[in-house]
Design a protein around this motif. Sequence first.
Motif, PDB file in Angstrom:
ATOM      1  N   THR A  19       0.849  -1.181   0.000  1.00  0.00           N
ATOM      2  CA  THR A  19       0.000   0.000   0.000  1.00  0.00           C
ATOM      3  C   THR A  19       0.889   1.237   0.000  1.00  0.00           C
ATOM      4  OG1 THR A  19      -0.063   0.151   2.417  1.00  0.00           O
ATOM      5  CG2 THR A  19      -1.806  -1.134   1.354  1.00  0.00           C
ATOM      6  N   GLN A  23      -2.308   3.949   3.163  1.00  0.00           N
ATOM      7  CA  GLN A  23      -3.073   2.717   2.993  1.00  0.00           C
ATOM      8  C   GLN A  23      -4.368   2.929   2.213  1.00  0.00           C
ATOM      9  OE1 GLN A  23      -3.461   0.637   6.728  1.00  0.00           O
ATOM     10  NE2 GLN A  23      -1.271   0.695   7.110  1.00  0.00           N
ATOM     11  N   MET A  24      -4.256   3.729   1.160  1.00  0.00           N
ATOM     12  CA  MET A  24      -5.410   3.975   0.301  1.00  0.00           C
ATOM     13  C   MET A  24      -5.329   3.194  -1.005  1.00  0.00           C
ATOM     14  SD  MET A  24      -5.822   8.062   0.927  1.00  0.00           S
ATOM     15  CE  MET A  24      -7.246   8.208  -0.119  1.00  0.00           C
ATOM     16  N   GLN A 130      -5.732  -5.062  -2.666  1.00  0.00           N
ATOM     17  CA  GLN A 130      -6.842  -4.129  -2.824  1.00  0.00           C
ATOM     18  C   GLN A 130      -8.126  -4.729  -2.243  1.00  0.00           C
ATOM     19  OE1 GLN A 130      -6.239  -0.959  -4.264  1.00  0.00           O
ATOM     20  NE2 GLN A 130      -8.188  -0.526  -3.298  1.00  0.00           N
ATOM     21  N   MET A 133      -7.971  -4.456   1.517  1.00  0.00           N
ATOM     22  CA  MET A 133      -8.232  -3.088   1.982  1.00  0.00           C
ATOM     23  C   MET A 133      -9.719  -2.747   1.889  1.00  0.00           C
ATOM     24  SD  MET A 133      -4.743  -1.357   0.429  1.00  0.00           S
ATOM     25  CE  MET A 133      -5.604  -0.006  -0.234  1.00  0.00           C
ATOM     26  N   GLU A 134     -10.378  -3.199   0.834  1.00  0.00           N
ATOM     27  CA  GLU A 134     -11.821  -2.960   0.704  1.00  0.00           C
ATOM     28  C   GLU A 134     -12.592  -3.675   1.798  1.00  0.00           C
ATOM     29  OE1 GLU A 134     -12.762  -4.082  -3.321  1.00  0.00           O
ATOM     30  OE2 GLU A 134     -11.531  -2.473  -4.151  1.00  0.00           O
ATOM     31  N   LYS A 135     -12.220  -4.913   2.052  1.00  0.00           N
ATOM     32  CA  LYS A 135     -12.870  -5.697   3.115  1.00  0.00           C
ATOM     33  C   LYS A 135     -12.680  -5.019   4.465  1.00  0.00           C
ATOM     34  CE  LYS A 135     -12.768 -10.326   5.108  1.00  0.00           C
ATOM     35  NZ  LYS A 135     -12.127 -11.642   5.053  1.00  0.00           N
ATOM     36  N   LYS A 136     -11.455  -4.559   4.715  1.00  0.00           N
ATOM     37  CA  LYS A 136     -11.137  -3.883   5.977  1.00  0.00           C
ATOM     38  C   LYS A 136     -11.953  -2.593   6.127  1.00  0.00           C
ATOM     39  CE  LYS A 136      -7.196  -1.507   7.770  1.00  0.00           C
ATOM     40  NZ  LYS A 136      -5.783  -1.245   7.667  1.00  0.00           N
ATOM     41  N   SER A 137     -12.097  -1.830   5.033  1.00  0.00           N
ATOM     42  CA  SER A 137     -12.843  -0.578   5.119  1.00  0.00           C
ATOM     43  C   SER A 137     -14.331  -0.799   5.370  1.00  0.00           C
ATOM     44  CB  SER A 137     -12.646   0.245   3.843  1.00  0.00           C
ATOM     45  OG  SER A 137     -13.351  -0.320   2.759  1.00  0.00           O
ATOM     46  N   LEU A 138     -14.817  -1.996   5.023  1.00  0.00           N
ATOM     47  CA  LEU A 138     -16.219  -2.328   5.269  1.00  0.00           C
ATOM     48  C   LEU A 138     -16.434  -2.907   6.666  1.00  0.00           C
ATOM     49  CD1 LEU A 138     -17.116  -3.923   1.801  1.00  0.00           C
ATOM     50  CD2 LEU A 138     -17.777  -1.657   2.657  1.00  0.00           C
ATOM     51  N   GLY A 139     -15.333  -3.088   7.404  1.00  0.00           N
ATOM     52  CA  GLY A 139     -15.425  -3.556   8.775  1.00  0.00           C
ATOM     53  C   GLY A 139     -15.426  -5.064   8.939  1.00  0.00           C
TER      54      GLY A 139
END
Length: 140
Positions: A19, A23-24, A130, A133-139
């Motif tokens: 990342t 971390q974006m 990626q 990171m998407e999974k993490k941002s969704l909690g």
Amino acid sequence: MPRIMCFDYGNKRTGIAVTDPLQMFATGLETIHPKDIIDYVKKYLLTEQVELFVVGEPKQTDGSPSQTAQNVKGFITILKKNFPSIPIAMMDERYTTKLAAAAIAQSGMKKAAHKDKYLIDTVAATIILQSYMEKKSLGF
């Protein structure tokens, strides 16, 4: 903020992605031979901070472990031994190689790139990271 580093581990080649410091975004680094991974990571850690390793988890389409799952477990053991302070997360890697090949084909790159297994593994590692990171941002 430290980076997250991802591995698409294989017996012949391992794709690596990281990342950006915020971390974006996930970016492919390169694909290397598995025997060179530890030295590569040690050298990388001399200049960059990594707070987490993400390792692609090979699964069959039904969700059961694939034939290469044992090799990935061995790789994780080696990572833990060499970098005990960096936690490791697993991420489903189903279809990432096919997605990577399709992305390369659609990118407008020359046909030779479509079959470049090193490039495909680097892109696959980027897709795995990626997705993490998407999974993490969704909690999750």
